[in-house]
Design a protein around this motif. Structure first.
Motif, PDB file in Angstrom:
ATOM      1  N   ARG A 224       0.835  -1.211   0.000  1.00  0.00           N
ATOM      2  CA  ARG A 224       0.000   0.000   0.000  1.00  0.00           C
ATOM      3  C   ARG A 224       0.865   1.255   0.000  1.00  0.00           C
ATOM      4  NH1 ARG A 224      -3.023  -2.925   3.810  1.00  0.00           N
ATOM      5  NH2 ARG A 224      -2.079  -1.729   5.520  1.00  0.00           N
ATOM      6  N   ALA A 225       1.907   1.252   0.846  1.00  0.00           N
ATOM      7  CA  ALA A 225       2.789   2.416   0.925  1.00  0.00           C
ATOM      8  C   ALA A 225       3.520   2.621  -0.407  1.00  0.00           C
ATOM      9  CB  ALA A 225       3.792   2.228   2.058  1.00  0.00           C
ATOM     10  N   GLN A 226       3.991   1.533  -1.013  1.00  0.00           N
ATOM     11  CA  GLN A 226       4.707   1.645  -2.283  1.00  0.00           C
ATOM     12  C   GLN A 226       3.785   2.171  -3.391  1.00  0.00           C
ATOM     13  OE1 GLN A 226       7.700   1.555  -3.152  1.00  0.00           O
ATOM     14  NE2 GLN A 226       7.948   0.772  -5.232  1.00  0.00           N
ATOM     15  N   THR A 227       2.565   1.665  -3.442  1.00  0.00           N
ATOM     16  CA  THR A 227       1.622   2.113  -4.468  1.00  0.00           C
ATOM     17  C   THR A 227       1.289   3.591  -4.305  1.00  0.00           C
ATOM     18  OG1 THR A 227       0.651  -0.109  -4.624  1.00  0.00           O
ATOM     19  CG2 THR A 227      -0.678   1.751  -5.435  1.00  0.00           C
ATOM     20  N   ALA A 228       1.048   3.992  -3.063  1.00  0.00           N
ATOM     21  CA  ALA A 228       0.736   5.402  -2.812  1.00  0.00           C
ATOM     22  C   ALA A 228       1.906   6.291  -3.202  1.00  0.00           C
ATOM     23  CB  ALA A 228       0.379   5.591  -1.334  1.00  0.00           C
ATOM     24  N   TRP A 229       3.107   5.816  -2.954  1.00  0.00           N
ATOM     25  CA  TRP A 229       4.302   6.597  -3.293  1.00  0.00           C
ATOM     26  C   TRP A 229       4.459   6.725  -4.804  1.00  0.00           C
ATOM     27  CZ3 TRP A 229       9.367   4.774  -5.033  1.00  0.00           C
ATOM     28  CH2 TRP A 229      10.352   5.776  -4.980  1.00  0.00           C
ATOM     29  N   LEU A 230       4.302   5.621  -5.508  1.00  0.00           N
ATOM     30  CA  LEU A 230       4.426   5.653  -6.963  1.00  0.00           C
ATOM     31  C   LEU A 230       3.332   6.496  -7.603  1.00  0.00           C
ATOM     32  CD1 LEU A 230       5.358   1.920  -7.702  1.00  0.00           C
ATOM     33  CD2 LEU A 230       6.869   3.907  -7.826  1.00  0.00           C
ATOM     34  N   ASP A 231       2.128   6.462  -7.001  1.00  0.00           N
ATOM     35  CA  ASP A 231       1.001   7.227  -7.551  1.00  0.00           C
ATOM     36  C   ASP A 231       1.227   8.736  -7.499  1.00  0.00           C
ATOM     37  OD1 ASP A 231      -0.341   4.953  -8.200  1.00  0.00           O
ATOM     38  OD2 ASP A 231      -1.699   4.978  -6.467  1.00  0.00           O
ATOM     39  N   THR A 232       2.184   9.165  -6.696  1.00  0.00           N
ATOM     40  CA  THR A 232       2.477  10.601  -6.644  1.00  0.00           C
ATOM     41  C   THR A 232       3.192  11.062  -7.912  1.00  0.00           C
ATOM     42  OG1 THR A 232       4.641  10.294  -5.579  1.00  0.00           O
ATOM     43  CG2 THR A 232       2.699  10.480  -4.130  1.00  0.00           C
ATOM     44  N   GLY A 233       3.679  10.105  -8.702  1.00  0.00           N
ATOM     45  CA  GLY A 233       4.404  10.466  -9.918  1.00  0.00           C
ATOM     46  C   GLY A 233       5.836  10.867  -9.667  1.00  0.00           C
ATOM     47  N   VAL A 234       6.359  10.571  -8.475  1.00  0.00           N
ATOM     48  CA  VAL A 234       7.698  11.020  -8.114  1.00  0.00           C
ATOM     49  C   VAL A 234       8.777  10.450  -9.038  1.00  0.00           C
ATOM     50  CG1 VAL A 234       8.071   9.170  -6.436  1.00  0.00           C
ATOM     51  CG2 VAL A 234       9.276  11.339  -6.160  1.00  0.00           C
ATOM     52  N   LEU A 235       8.513   9.277  -9.634  1.00  0.00           N
ATOM     53  CA  LEU A 235       9.522   8.644 -10.481  1.00  0.00           C
ATOM     54  C   LEU A 235       9.230   8.787 -11.971  1.00  0.00           C
ATOM     55  CD1 LEU A 235      10.285   5.299  -8.571  1.00  0.00           C
ATOM     56  CD2 LEU A 235      11.474   7.491  -8.448  1.00  0.00           C
ATOM     57  N   ASP A 236       8.241   9.592 -12.321  1.00  0.00           N
ATOM     58  CA  ASP A 236       7.860   9.715 -13.727  1.00  0.00           C
ATOM     59  C   ASP A 236       9.022  10.156 -14.610  1.00  0.00           C
ATOM     60  OD1 ASP A 236       5.389   8.887 -13.040  1.00  0.00           O
ATOM     61  OD2 ASP A 236       4.391  10.841 -13.253  1.00  0.00           O
TER      62      ASP A 236
END
Length: 369
Positions: A224-236
């Motif tokens: 859940r934490a990883q998905t929420a982090w990726l959903d921020t677009g931080v690694l786009d």
């Protein structure tokens, strides 16, 4: 032997003995600063019908507190190594000072014997009693030079004695501090062990099905934490390239996968979190501080969105955990006691920030992780 000399020799021997103790196998050293005391932990098993999510959170807190204390312990050990080296250097100076003082005393003794052979007569008396006054006058200049040399010798002896006293005093102070810190660090080590033991006992009292469910809850929370982090677009817009040394560090960390976490360990058979990252970068030819907190303090910071493989990701507000970023949103880290070096999502824990050991190194391509 005079009282001053006996005191200097005694101090020197004391310090030499101290350094011998420091070099003895199994000698433990202490932290030069107070170490954090883990929070009190529950000792009773969870009641029937317990909430496994509450158990998971409790275990997280226990292991986090142990990680904080472990990081402080590692930092203390690193400082003690430096203190030991300083004491060894002082001991060498003391030995050299004793040798120099002995040489100067030999010179002074030779001068005294020479004066005795002349009967201790004044230059005037020697001139009047000389069978060859002309020869005496020819040597008058040498007499004057000898007197000046004698004064210089006396000054050198005094200076050597002062240096020796200062070296001995400095080493004695450092040794006392080291001994006090050794006891403090031993107490901290016992506290860490108790903290980990409490967590392990808490887990051991669970039934097998509960352990499986607990592990599942841990995985779900991390996902859940990883998905929420990726959903921020931080690694786009993340750059997958790394430096040559970063590639070497990632390869080293990858080769450690599956090895157990052991607090205070830095390889080759087991690691704690900062033991893994520090050894990986040392293997890459770029040593970094031993602890996650010092890595956070001393290494150049980069934005999370700009991180590249080989960078170190620092976790929690107290910088008590560290992992190595390996690309594609993943990290390699040594999680906690009872776990092994593994791959996880970079956002599976609260990120404090990212540091780059080789901030000036050029990026060239993806690491072969």
């Amino acid at each position: 032997m005079g009282t001053g000399k006996r005191g200097l020799l005694t101090a020197a021997l004391t310090v030499i003995c101290a350094v011998t103790v420091l070099a003895a196998p199994g000698t433990a050293f202490a932290a030069p600063a107070p170490l954090p005391v883990p929070a009190p932990a529950p000792t009773a098993a969870p009641a029937p019908g317990k909430d496994l999510e509450a158990v998971r959170e409790k275990l997280d807190r226990l292991y986090h507190d142990a990680a904080v204390a472990t990081d402080a312990y590692n930092g203390a050990e690193e400082k003690v190594r430096k203190q030991s080296a300083e004491i060894a250097a002082l001991t060498k100076k003391i030995a050299q000072g004793r040798q120099r003082l002995a040489e100067l005393r030999d010179q002074a003794g030779a001068a005294a014997r020479d004066q005795y052979r002349t009967g201790g007569l004044s230059p005037t008396a020697q001139f009047l009693l000389s069978d060859d006054p002309g020869q005496f006058l020819d040597g008058a200049g040498r007499v004057l030079q000898g007197q000046q040399a004698a004064k210089k010798l006396i000054a050198e002896v005094a200076r050597a004695q002062q240096d020796l006293r200062e070296y001995a005093d400095d080493a004695a102070v450092r040794w006392k501090k080291l001994e006090a810190d050794r006891k403090a660090r031993a107490a901290a080590r016992r506290q860490i062990r108790r903290q980990i033991d409490t967590a392990e006992k808490l887990e051991s009292r669970l039934e097998e099905k509960e352990k499986e469910r607990l592990a599942q809850l841990e995985r779900e929370a991390a996902a859940r934490a990883q998905t929420a982090w990726l959903d921020t677009g931080v690694l786009d817009d993340a750059d997958a390239r790394t430096s040559a040394r970063g590639t070497k560090a990632v390869r080293y960390a990858t080769a450690q996968l599956g090895k157990p976490y052991v607090w205070g360990a830095e390889g080759p058979d087991s690691f704690d979190c900062s033991g893994l990252t520090s050894k990986a970068w040392a293997a890459a030819g770029h040593p970094v501080p031993r602890t996650s907190q010092e890595q956070w303090k001393q290494l150049p910071h980069v934005d999370v969105k700009d991180m590249r493989p080989g960078d170190l990701v620092i976790y929690f507000d107290d910088a008590s955990h560290v992992a190595m970023y390996v690309g594609d949103g993943r990290i390699i880290h040594a999680p906690r006691p009872g776990r092994t070096v593994t791959v996880a999502g970079a956002g599976s824990m609260p990120i404090l920030g990212v540091v780059r050991p080789d901030a000036t190194g050029p990026a060239h391509g993806r690491p072969d992780a």
